[in-house]
Design a protein around this motif. Sequence first.
Motif, PDB file in Angstrom:
ATOM      1  N   UNK A  12      -8.679  -1.777   5.157  1.00 43.00           N
ATOM      2  CA  UNK A  12      -8.044  -2.511   6.234  1.00 43.00           C
ATOM      3  C   UNK A  12      -7.122  -1.622   7.012  1.00 43.00           C
ATOM      4  N   UNK A  13      -7.080  -1.779   8.270  1.00 44.38           N
ATOM      5  CA  UNK A  13      -6.344  -0.868   9.139  1.00 44.38           C
ATOM      6  C   UNK A  13      -4.843  -1.002   9.011  1.00 44.38           C
ATOM      7  N   UNK A  14      -4.362  -2.063   8.395  1.00 47.88           N
ATOM      8  CA  UNK A  14      -2.920  -2.275   8.327  1.00 47.88           C
ATOM      9  C   UNK A  14      -2.287  -1.725   7.063  1.00 47.88           C
ATOM     10  N   UNK A  15      -3.049  -0.968   6.251  1.00 40.62           N
ATOM     11  CA  UNK A  15      -2.509  -0.506   4.982  1.00 40.62           C
ATOM     12  C   UNK A  15      -1.207   0.252   5.155  1.00 40.62           C
ATOM     13  N   UNK A  16      -1.192   1.186   6.088  1.00 41.09           N
ATOM     14  CA  UNK A  16      -0.030   2.062   6.210  1.00 41.09           C
ATOM     15  C   UNK A  16       1.194   1.337   6.739  1.00 41.09           C
ATOM     16  N   UNK A  17       1.049   0.121   7.226  1.00 42.70           N
ATOM     17  CA  UNK A  17       2.191  -0.606   7.756  1.00 42.70           C
ATOM     18  C   UNK A  17       2.681  -1.682   6.804  1.00 42.70           C
ATOM     19  N   UNK A  18       2.058  -1.788   5.640  1.00 41.94           N
ATOM     20  CA  UNK A  18       2.458  -2.780   4.655  1.00 41.94           C
ATOM     21  C   UNK A  18       3.212  -2.147   3.498  1.00 41.94           C
ATOM     22  N   UNK A  19       4.197  -2.850   3.005  1.00 42.02           N
ATOM     23  CA  UNK A  19       4.718  -2.516   1.692  1.00 42.02           C
ATOM     24  C   UNK A  19       3.654  -2.900   0.673  1.00 42.02           C
TER      25      UNK A  19
ATOM     26  N   UNK B  24      -0.547  -6.022  -4.429  1.00 39.37           N
ATOM     27  CA  UNK B  24      -0.407  -6.942  -3.310  1.00 39.37           C
ATOM     28  C   UNK B  24       0.129  -6.195  -2.102  1.00 39.37           C
ATOM     29  N   UNK B  25      -0.252  -6.660  -0.927  1.00 39.56           N
ATOM     30  CA  UNK B  25       0.195  -6.064   0.329  1.00 39.56           C
ATOM     31  C   UNK B  25       0.967  -7.100   1.132  1.00 39.56           C
ATOM     32  N   UNK B  26       2.088  -6.661   1.701  1.00 38.69           N
ATOM     33  CA  UNK B  26       2.891  -7.595   2.477  1.00 38.69           C
ATOM     34  C   UNK B  26       4.128  -6.936   3.026  1.00 38.69           C
ATOM     35  N   UNK B  27       5.087  -7.732   3.443  1.00 38.68           N
ATOM     36  CA  UNK B  27       6.280  -7.185   4.089  1.00 38.68           C
ATOM     37  C   UNK B  27       7.297  -6.591   3.130  1.00 38.68           C
ATOM     38  N   UNK B  28       7.135  -6.795   1.830  1.00 35.27           N
ATOM     39  CA  UNK B  28       8.070  -6.224   0.874  1.00 35.27           C
ATOM     40  C   UNK B  28       8.870  -7.273   0.134  1.00 35.27           C
ATOM     41  N   UNK B  29       9.695  -6.819  -0.795  1.00 33.65           N
ATOM     42  CA  UNK B  29      10.492  -7.725  -1.596  1.00 33.65           C
ATOM     43  C   UNK B  29       9.868  -7.978  -2.951  1.00 33.65           C
TER      44      UNK B  29
ATOM     45  N   UNK C 161       3.735 -12.088  -0.216  1.00 35.95           N
ATOM     46  CA  UNK C 161       2.550 -11.239  -0.118  1.00 35.95           C
ATOM     47  C   UNK C 161       1.308 -12.085   0.148  1.00 35.95           C
ATOM     48  N   UNK C 162       0.622 -11.751   1.244  1.00 38.65           N
ATOM     49  CA  UNK C 162      -0.542 -12.541   1.644  1.00 38.65           C
ATOM     50  C   UNK C 162      -1.840 -12.014   1.058  1.00 38.65           C
TER      51      UNK C 162
END
Length: 121
Positions: free
Chosen positions: A26-33, A97-102, A108-109
Amino acid sequence: QVQLVESGGGLVQAGDSLRLSCAVSGRTFSTNAMAWFRQAPGRQREFVAVISWGGGAKYYADSVKGRFTVSRDNAKNTVDLQMNSLKPEDTAVYYCAAGPGGDSAQRYAFWGQGTQVTVSS
């Protein structure tokens, strides 16, 4: 969309080490925690570790601090969890898991299918 596949689980003895890996598409890997959670039978899913999108920030659960290390390679789209000095209480299914962090699973979606880690005493 992000897809995650964990690998590296297995049966080990107390004191041994294991390295889990999570391959991410997925193209968003590098932008996810990226985070690792685990779930033992009869227990709720619990936070293990998280690493920021750039890899510069890492945070661990107290129960694994000093024994586990999370890392990521954005060029390879992978995130790893090095687990040392394993204890029987580390036995669980481990999820990335991938998501905004925490440290809350609800943040995590995207989740992998999990990999079993069993530590015998």
